[in-house]
Structures are given as structure tokens and as C-alpha cells.
Motif scaffolding. Structure first.
Motif, mmCIF file in Angstrom:
data_model
loop_
_atom_site.group_PDB
_atom_site.id
_atom_site.type_symbol
_atom_site.label_atom_id
_atom_site.label_comp_id
_atom_site.label_asym_id
_atom_site.label_seq_id
_atom_site.Cartn_x
_atom_site.Cartn_y
_atom_site.Cartn_z
ATOM 1 N N TYR A 6 0.849 -1.194 0.000
ATOM 2 C CA TYR A 6 0.000 0.000 0.000
ATOM 3 C C TYR A 6 0.882 1.241 0.000
ATOM 4 O O TYR A 6 2.111 1.152 0.048
ATOM 5 C CB TYR A 6 -0.924 -0.001 1.227
ATOM 6 N N LEU A 7 0.252 2.394 -0.027
ATOM 7 C CA LEU A 7 0.956 3.667 0.029
ATOM 8 C C LEU A 7 0.391 4.451 1.212
ATOM 9 O O LEU A 7 -0.804 4.759 1.237
ATOM 10 C CB LEU A 7 0.743 4.422 -1.291
ATOM 11 N N SER A 8 1.241 4.738 2.194
ATOM 12 C CA SER A 8 0.759 5.384 3.418
ATOM 13 C C SER A 8 0.222 6.793 3.178
ATOM 14 O O SER A 8 -0.612 7.274 3.935
ATOM 15 C CB SER A 8 1.866 5.421 4.477
ATOM 16 N N SER A 9 0.675 7.445 2.124
ATOM 17 C CA SER A 9 0.203 8.804 1.834
ATOM 18 C C SER A 9 -1.088 8.817 1.016
ATOM 19 O O SER A 9 -1.604 9.881 0.693
ATOM 20 C CB SER A 9 1.294 9.597 1.106
ATOM 21 N N LEU A 28 2.401 -5.386 6.523
ATOM 22 C CA LEU A 28 2.097 -4.227 5.683
ATOM 23 C C LEU A 28 3.397 -3.665 5.125
ATOM 24 O O LEU A 28 4.377 -3.519 5.852
ATOM 25 C CB LEU A 28 1.382 -3.149 6.493
ATOM 26 N N GLN A 29 3.396 -3.369 3.823
ATOM 27 C CA GLN A 29 4.574 -2.790 3.191
ATOM 28 C C GLN A 29 4.195 -1.510 2.477
ATOM 29 O O GLN A 29 3.464 -1.541 1.483
ATOM 30 C CB GLN A 29 5.205 -3.776 2.203
ATOM 31 N N ASP A 30 4.694 -0.396 3.008
ATOM 32 C CA ASP A 30 4.503 0.904 2.373
ATOM 33 C C ASP A 30 5.489 0.979 1.204
ATOM 34 O O ASP A 30 6.700 1.065 1.410
ATOM 35 C CB ASP A 30 4.766 2.017 3.380
ATOM 36 N N ILE A 31 4.978 0.935 -0.006
ATOM 37 C CA ILE A 31 5.837 0.815 -1.184
ATOM 38 C C ILE A 31 6.645 2.075 -1.490
ATOM 39 O O ILE A 31 7.574 2.023 -2.294
ATOM 40 C CB ILE A 31 5.030 0.381 -2.434
ATOM 41 N N LYS A 32 6.325 3.175 -0.838
ATOM 42 C CA LYS A 32 7.140 4.382 -1.018
ATOM 43 C C LYS A 32 8.381 4.296 -0.129
ATOM 44 O O LYS A 32 9.484 4.609 -0.559
ATOM 45 C CB LYS A 32 6.336 5.640 -0.691
ATOM 46 N N LYS A 33 8.192 3.868 1.108
ATOM 47 C CA LYS A 33 9.310 3.764 2.050
ATOM 48 C C LYS A 33 10.123 2.496 1.839
ATOM 49 O O LYS A 33 11.327 2.477 2.090
ATOM 50 C CB LYS A 33 8.778 3.794 3.488
ATOM 51 N N ASP A 34 9.461 1.439 1.417
ATOM 52 C CA ASP A 34 10.097 0.134 1.226
ATOM 53 C C ASP A 34 9.688 -0.384 -0.156
ATOM 54 O O ASP A 34 8.744 -1.164 -0.274
ATOM 55 C CB ASP A 34 9.632 -0.815 2.341
ATOM 56 N N LEU A 82 8.776 -1.465 -11.146
ATOM 57 C CA LEU A 82 10.012 -1.493 -10.354
ATOM 58 C C LEU A 82 10.681 -0.118 -10.296
ATOM 59 O O LEU A 82 11.337 0.214 -9.307
ATOM 60 C CB LEU A 82 10.983 -2.529 -10.918
ATOM 61 N N GLU A 83 10.481 0.683 -11.341
ATOM 62 C CA GLU A 83 11.104 2.007 -11.405
ATOM 63 C C GLU A 83 10.466 3.000 -10.437
ATOM 64 O O GLU A 83 11.153 3.780 -9.794
ATOM 65 C CB GLU A 83 10.987 2.542 -12.834
ATOM 66 N N HIS A 84 9.124 2.989 -10.363
ATOM 67 C CA HIS A 84 8.442 3.994 -9.530
ATOM 68 C C HIS A 84 7.187 3.396 -8.892
ATOM 69 O O HIS A 84 6.362 2.796 -9.581
ATOM 70 C CB HIS A 84 8.077 5.219 -10.374
ATOM 71 N N TYR A 85 7.057 3.607 -7.603
ATOM 72 C CA TYR A 85 5.968 3.016 -6.830
ATOM 73 C C TYR A 85 4.582 3.396 -7.311
ATOM 74 O O TYR A 85 3.624 2.633 -7.131
ATOM 75 C CB TYR A 85 6.116 3.367 -5.342
ATOM 76 N N THR A 86 4.421 4.542 -7.936
ATOM 77 C CA THR A 86 3.071 4.957 -8.340
ATOM 78 C C THR A 86 2.488 4.089 -9.454
ATOM 79 O O THR A 86 1.291 4.136 -9.694
ATOM 80 C CB THR A 86 3.026 6.428 -8.802
ATOM 81 N N PHE A 87 3.335 3.302 -10.110
ATOM 82 C CA PHE A 87 2.833 2.448 -11.188
ATOM 83 C C PHE A 87 2.206 1.152 -10.676
ATOM 84 O O PHE A 87 1.591 0.426 -11.449
ATOM 85 C CB PHE A 87 3.934 2.140 -12.199
ATOM 86 N N LEU A 88 2.346 0.851 -9.385
ATOM 87 C CA LEU A 88 1.702 -0.340 -8.832
ATOM 88 C C LEU A 88 0.276 0.023 -8.441
ATOM 89 O O LEU A 88 0.044 0.982 -7.686
ATOM 90 C CB LEU A 88 2.460 -0.865 -7.606
ATOM 91 N N LYS A 89 -0.680 -0.721 -8.951
ATOM 92 C CA LYS A 89 -2.082 -0.516 -8.594
ATOM 93 C C LYS A 89 -2.217 -0.838 -7.106
ATOM 94 O O LYS A 89 -1.712 -1.852 -6.641
ATOM 95 C CB LYS A 89 -2.968 -1.449 -9.417
ATOM 96 N N ARG A 90 -2.898 0.020 -6.372
ATOM 97 C CA ARG A 90 -2.937 -0.138 -4.915
ATOM 98 C C ARG A 90 -4.354 -0.181 -4.383
ATOM 99 O O ARG A 90 -5.227 0.429 -4.971
ATOM 100 C CB ARG A 90 -2.227 1.044 -4.240
ATOM 101 N N PRO A 91 -4.497 -0.847 -3.248
ATOM 102 C CA PRO A 91 -3.536 -1.734 -2.596
ATOM 103 C C PRO A 91 -3.491 -3.095 -3.289
ATOM 104 O O PRO A 91 -4.390 -3.441 -4.056
ATOM 105 C CB PRO A 91 -4.098 -1.888 -1.182
#
Length: 117
Positions: A6-9, A28-34, A82-91
Motif C-alpha cells: 500500500y501507500l501510506s500517503s 504491511l509494506q509501504d511501497i514508497k518507504k520500502d 520497479l522504477e516507480h511506486y506509483t505504477f503499482l495498482k494499490r492496494p
């Protein structure tokens, strides 16, 4: 494995996490931080079937880079996630051999039914 990427923001992700409580057994894995790793993404793809199903075409970068005007292949979807977290559909909710991708009401209801049968 029981895990949520997920993305905490993201307010939507936060709302969904609250809806799914309790999540005591989940990591839980915040994909921006981790950021998601290649190995993790491979595992998710094996459950989902394609990288495209894990890819968010709603990401701001998708339009900024004019990717909507290009024919993307599976390898492109993988590289972009893999390049940028925003490309992963969330959660992305991984519940052993099941996967629930995105924030549609139907998907979240299905996840709830499987998390708390």
C-alpha cells in the motif's frame, strides 16, 4: 503469506486498511518507504497472471510520460512498476495463494470476505 502492499500517503489505501481491520496476521509494506523488489513483483505476477493487471494506468506519471500513447508490453509494465511506486495498482492484498488488486468496491468486498470469512 499474508501481506498488503500500500501507500501510506494515499487516503484511499488508509481507508481500505481501516475497513479490513483487524489485520493482525498481515505484514504491511509501504511501497514508497520500502519499494517493491523484483522477487516480490515476480511472486505477485505469478498470482495475478500478468504485470499489466498489477499496473496502474491512473498514475500521474503514466500521462506525463505519454505512456498512454505507446503500446506497452509485459516487460515494460514490470520495468515501470520497479522504477516507480506509483505504477503499482494499490492496494495489493496477498492472502496466501489469492490476490486482490486495486481499490474497486467489488475487489475490497472480495478481500474482506476472504480475510474475515
Amino acid at each position: 503469506m499474508k501481506k498488503i502492499y500500500y501507500l501510506s500517503s494515499c487516503d484511499t489505501c488508509q481507508r481500505i486498511l481501516k475497513e479490513l481491520q483487524p489485520l493482525d496476521e498481515f505484514k504491511l509494506q509501504d511501497i514508497k518507504k520500502d519499494p517493491i523488489t523484483n522477487e516480490q513483483l515476480e511472486g505477485l505476477k505469478n498470482l495475478a497472471g500478468t504485470y499489466m493487471s498489477l499496473f496502474s494506468k491512473r498514475a500521474r506519471l503514466f500521462r506525463e510520460r505519454n505512456l498512454n500513447a505507446v503500446e506497452l508490453e509485459e516487460k515494460d509494465y514490470k520495468a515501470l512498476i520497479l522504477e516507480h511506486y506509483t505504477f503499482l495498482k494499490r492496494p495489493v492484498i496477498q492472502l496466501d495463494s489469492k490476490i486482490f488488486i486495486g481499490n474497486s468496491k467489488k475487489m475490497i468486498e472480495a478481500a474482506k470476505e476472504n480475510i474475515h470469512p
